[in-house]
Design an enzyme around this catalytic site. Structure first.
Site, PDB file in Angstrom:
ATOM      1  N   HIS A  22       0.617  -0.855   0.368  1.00 54.11           N
ATOM      2  CA  HIS A  22      -0.015   0.367   0.493  1.00 54.11           C
ATOM      3  C   HIS A  22       0.950   1.165   0.471  1.00 54.11           C
ATOM      4  O   HIS A  22       0.392   2.652   0.032  1.00 54.11           O
ATOM      5  CB  HIS A  22      -0.978   0.112   1.578  1.00 54.11           C
ATOM      6  CG  HIS A  22      -1.946  -1.096   1.131  1.00 54.11           C
ATOM      7  ND1 HIS A  22      -1.836  -2.277   1.229  1.00 54.11           N
ATOM      8  CD2 HIS A  22      -3.230  -0.906   0.022  1.00 54.11           C
ATOM      9  CE1 HIS A  22      -3.028  -3.169   2.059  1.00 54.11           C
ATOM     10  NE2 HIS A  22      -3.470  -2.221   0.540  1.00 54.11           N
ATOM     11  N   ARG A  48      -6.973   5.980   0.542  1.00 54.41           N
ATOM     12  CA  ARG A  48      -7.142   4.549   1.973  1.00 54.41           C
ATOM     13  C   ARG A  48      -5.473   5.157   2.571  1.00 54.41           C
ATOM     14  O   ARG A  48      -5.541   4.866   3.610  1.00 54.41           O
ATOM     15  CB  ARG A  48      -6.017   2.799   1.785  1.00 54.41           C
ATOM     16  CG  ARG A  48      -7.600   2.338   1.075  1.00 54.41           C
ATOM     17  CD  ARG A  48      -7.844   0.829   0.731  1.00 54.41           C
ATOM     18  NE  ARG A  48      -7.210   0.514   0.227  1.00 54.41           N
ATOM     19  CZ  ARG A  48      -7.056  -1.371  -0.241  1.00 54.41           C
ATOM     20  NH1 ARG A  48      -7.692  -1.685   0.042  1.00 54.41           N
ATOM     21  NH2 ARG A  48      -6.145  -1.590  -0.721  1.00 54.41           N
ATOM     22  N   ASP A 214     -13.815  -7.923  -3.710  1.00 55.56           N
ATOM     23  CA  ASP A 214     -12.737  -7.705  -2.174  1.00 55.56           C
ATOM     24  C   ASP A 214     -13.611  -6.095  -2.042  1.00 55.56           C
ATOM     25  O   ASP A 214     -13.483  -5.645  -2.248  1.00 55.56           O
ATOM     26  CB  ASP A 214     -11.401  -7.632  -2.444  1.00 55.56           C
ATOM     27  CG  ASP A 214     -10.484  -7.265  -1.074  1.00 55.56           C
ATOM     28  OD1 ASP A 214     -10.946  -7.692  -0.080  1.00 55.56           O
ATOM     29  OD2 ASP A 214      -9.289  -7.734  -1.316  1.00 55.56           O
ATOM     30  N   GLU A 240     -15.878 -11.304  -0.895  1.00 57.79           N
ATOM     31  CA  GLU A 240     -14.535 -11.171   0.687  1.00 57.79           C
ATOM     32  C   GLU A 240     -14.514 -10.755   0.675  1.00 57.79           C
ATOM     33  O   GLU A 240     -14.519  -8.877   1.064  1.00 57.79           O
ATOM     34  CB  GLU A 240     -13.476 -11.442  -0.682  1.00 57.79           C
ATOM     35  CG  GLU A 240     -11.888 -11.499   0.081  1.00 57.79           C
ATOM     36  CD  GLU A 240     -10.692 -11.806  -0.929  1.00 57.79           C
ATOM     37  OE1 GLU A 240      -9.403 -11.374  -0.560  1.00 57.79           O
ATOM     38  OE2 GLU A 240     -10.754 -12.096  -1.719  1.00 57.79           O
ATOM     39  N   GLU A 268      -7.635 -13.426   5.625  1.00 65.23           N
ATOM     40  CA  GLU A 268      -6.872 -13.189   5.314  1.00 65.23           C
ATOM     41  C   GLU A 268      -5.332 -11.670   6.630  1.00 65.23           C
ATOM     42  O   GLU A 268      -4.665 -11.960   6.655  1.00 65.23           O
ATOM     43  CB  GLU A 268      -6.591 -11.720   3.919  1.00 65.23           C
ATOM     44  CG  GLU A 268      -5.856 -10.739   3.672  1.00 65.23           C
ATOM     45  CD  GLU A 268      -6.170  -9.064   2.671  1.00 65.23           C
ATOM     46  OE1 GLU A 268      -5.900  -7.762   2.465  1.00 65.23           O
ATOM     47  OE2 GLU A 268      -7.043  -9.150   1.882  1.00 65.23           O
ATOM     48  N   HIS A 318      -3.696 -14.854   0.731  1.00 63.85           N
ATOM     49  CA  HIS A 318      -3.657 -13.547  -0.394  1.00 63.85           C
ATOM     50  C   HIS A 318      -2.113 -13.214  -0.704  1.00 63.85           C
ATOM     51  O   HIS A 318      -1.175 -13.583   0.380  1.00 63.85           O
ATOM     52  CB  HIS A 318      -4.339 -13.118   1.054  1.00 63.85           C
ATOM     53  CG  HIS A 318      -3.606 -12.073   0.555  1.00 63.85           C
ATOM     54  ND1 HIS A 318      -2.782 -10.690   1.724  1.00 63.85           N
ATOM     55  CD2 HIS A 318      -4.376 -10.563   0.070  1.00 63.85           C
ATOM     56  CE1 HIS A 318      -2.391  -9.598   0.780  1.00 63.85           C
ATOM     57  NE2 HIS A 318      -4.015  -9.488   0.285  1.00 63.85           N
ATOM     58  N   GLU A 338      -3.338 -16.331  -6.126  1.00 61.78           N
ATOM     59  CA  GLU A 338      -4.186 -15.037  -6.631  1.00 61.78           C
ATOM     60  C   GLU A 338      -2.778 -14.151  -7.175  1.00 61.78           C
ATOM     61  O   GLU A 338      -1.785 -14.355  -6.189  1.00 61.78           O
ATOM     62  CB  GLU A 338      -4.511 -14.517  -5.128  1.00 61.78           C
ATOM     63  CG  GLU A 338      -4.160 -12.257  -5.551  1.00 61.78           C
ATOM     64  CD  GLU A 338      -4.845 -11.537  -3.790  1.00 61.78           C
ATOM     65  OE1 GLU A 338      -5.570 -10.933  -4.014  1.00 61.78           O
ATOM     66  OE2 GLU A 338      -4.515 -12.746  -2.640  1.00 61.78           O
TER      67      GLU A 338
END
Length: 392
Positions: A22, A48, A214, A240, A268, A318, A338
């Site tokens: 992130h 975020r 998600d 999810e 996750e 994850h 993933e």
């Protein structure tokens, strides 16, 4: 051959991408208007990073053996994790045989029980554990997946997580998982926008391509139920992480509420066999998604996977790049993997932990043969500036 012992444990931090994915510059899809638990507050809705999702940064754990072999791993943990490694956990590793991973995990976990159990402490233990597996595999000159019993398939197949499932289909992925953009605080209008986005993507990808949502812990049971029921029209494969991780009762209710054929997934942000035991025994979900860099590492993921297998629940870890690839290729109950699209516009395949790792493999046409280099098969990029804040 006598096995070496562990000589030194070192913890570093680094900013800008890496394991804390992130921690990206502006304009990245992963920091766009995405539904989060903080989206109930308008001032934290658009980004975020605005509420600090990237404050931790990346933790790099390096473990050196007495024969000079060095294992390492990366996870999310930053300076807090570095403190825990250097000031607390290192004592349980230095001087031990590189083979004694189970004992070292046990001592790290139970010594931190009074302030740990989940969160950044388990992230940190996970990073240490992954570095131990990397070290042992390098000592034995084998890839980690051979230490886990060997591969059960020739290659991995992937779905892609990102803002453009339509482009993911063109790249050969088997499905695409979208970030949900609007949560309960944005009302019926936001719900409609979520459904419109799903409908748009379904029209672009056709009927034979998986689509998932998600929800990143941001919904409640009534909203998630409405979303799931309405999304069924567009063939949503699974929904999810709709609820906060500790709401096991809510997940069990949601799983009863969703349309037949739609799966509920989560995990996750769960940790250890005990957390996943709750999810499994309460029938909270159809597949679990432990992050090997957060749930307790490979050592704990082995146990989590066995629990899930006994409950006939799939394990689809994850993200976590090579750390999950080496595990997934060895387990029948992990039929696909993933891939997190880390290109800012989700329009090309780039390594998940870029720029921190070198030799990090990526899928080609949605598939990958896991490399057979010793350890996890990756190297630290010497151009990334590592800082050791708590050198001993």
């Amino acid at each position: 051959m006598a096995m070496p012992t562990i000589r030194h444990v070192r913890a570093f931090i680094v900013r800008g991408g890496g394991a804390d994915y992130h921690d990206q510059p502006g304009g990245h899809w992963i920091d766009d208007h995405i539904s989060t638990p903080m989206a109930r507050y308008p001032e934290y809705r658009q980004s975020r990073q605005s509420f600090g999702i990237n404050v931790l940064g990346t933790l790099v754990v390096e473990i050196e053996a007495s024969d000079g072999t060095v294992g390492f791993a990366v996870t999310t943990g930053g300076e807090i994790g570095a403190f825990i490694v250097e000031k607390h956990l290192a004592r349980f590793l230095e001087g031990q045989l590189v083979t004694d991973i189970e004992k070292m995990w046990d001592q790290m976990y139970f010594s931190t029980l009074y302030y740990g159990r989940k969160g950044v402490v388990l992230n940190t233990i996970s990073g240490v554990d992954l570095a131990l597996w990397d070290l042992l595999a390098k000592v034995r000159k084998e890839p980690v997946y051979q230490l886990l019993g060997g591969p059960v398939r020739d290659e991995l197949v992937f779905y892609a997580t990102g803002a453009r499932p339509d482009l993911a289909k063109e790249m050969g992925f088997i499905g695409g998982k979208l970030p949900l953009q609007h949560g309960p605080a944005e009302g019926d209008a936001g719900l409609r926008q979520n459904l419109d986005k799903l409908a748009e993507m379904r029209s672009r990808v056709g009927d034979d391509f998986w689509l998932m949502y998600d929800c990143w812990m941001s919904l409640d049971v009534p909203y998630a139920t409405r979303l799931a029921q309405a999304a069924h029209e567009y063939g949503l494969k699974w929904i999810e992480e709709c609820l906060p991780p500790d709401d096991y009762w809510g997940y069990a209710e949601l799983r009863r509420n969703v349309p037949r054929g739609m799966m509920v997934s989560t995990g996750e942000h769960e940790a250890t066999r005990w957390g996943f035991r709750m999810l499994l025994e309460m029938q909270c979900c159809d597949l679990i998604q432990p992050d090997v860099g957060w749930c307790g590492g490979i050592t704990e993921l082995i146990k989590i996977s066995a629990l899930a297998d006994a409950h006939n629940v799939m394990v689809v870890p994850h993200g976590s790049s090579v750390y999950s690839y080496h595990f997934v290729v060895t387990r029948h109950n992990s039929p696909f993997a993933e891939f997190l699209m880390m290109a800012p516009k989700a329009d090309e395949v780039v390594p998940m932990f870029t720029p921190l790792l070198l030799d990090e493999p990526v899928p080609v046409n949605g598939r990958m043969k896991v490399p057979d280099a010793p350890g996890f098969g990756v190297r630290l990029n010497p151009e990334c500036a590592l800082v050791r804040p708590y050198a001993r």
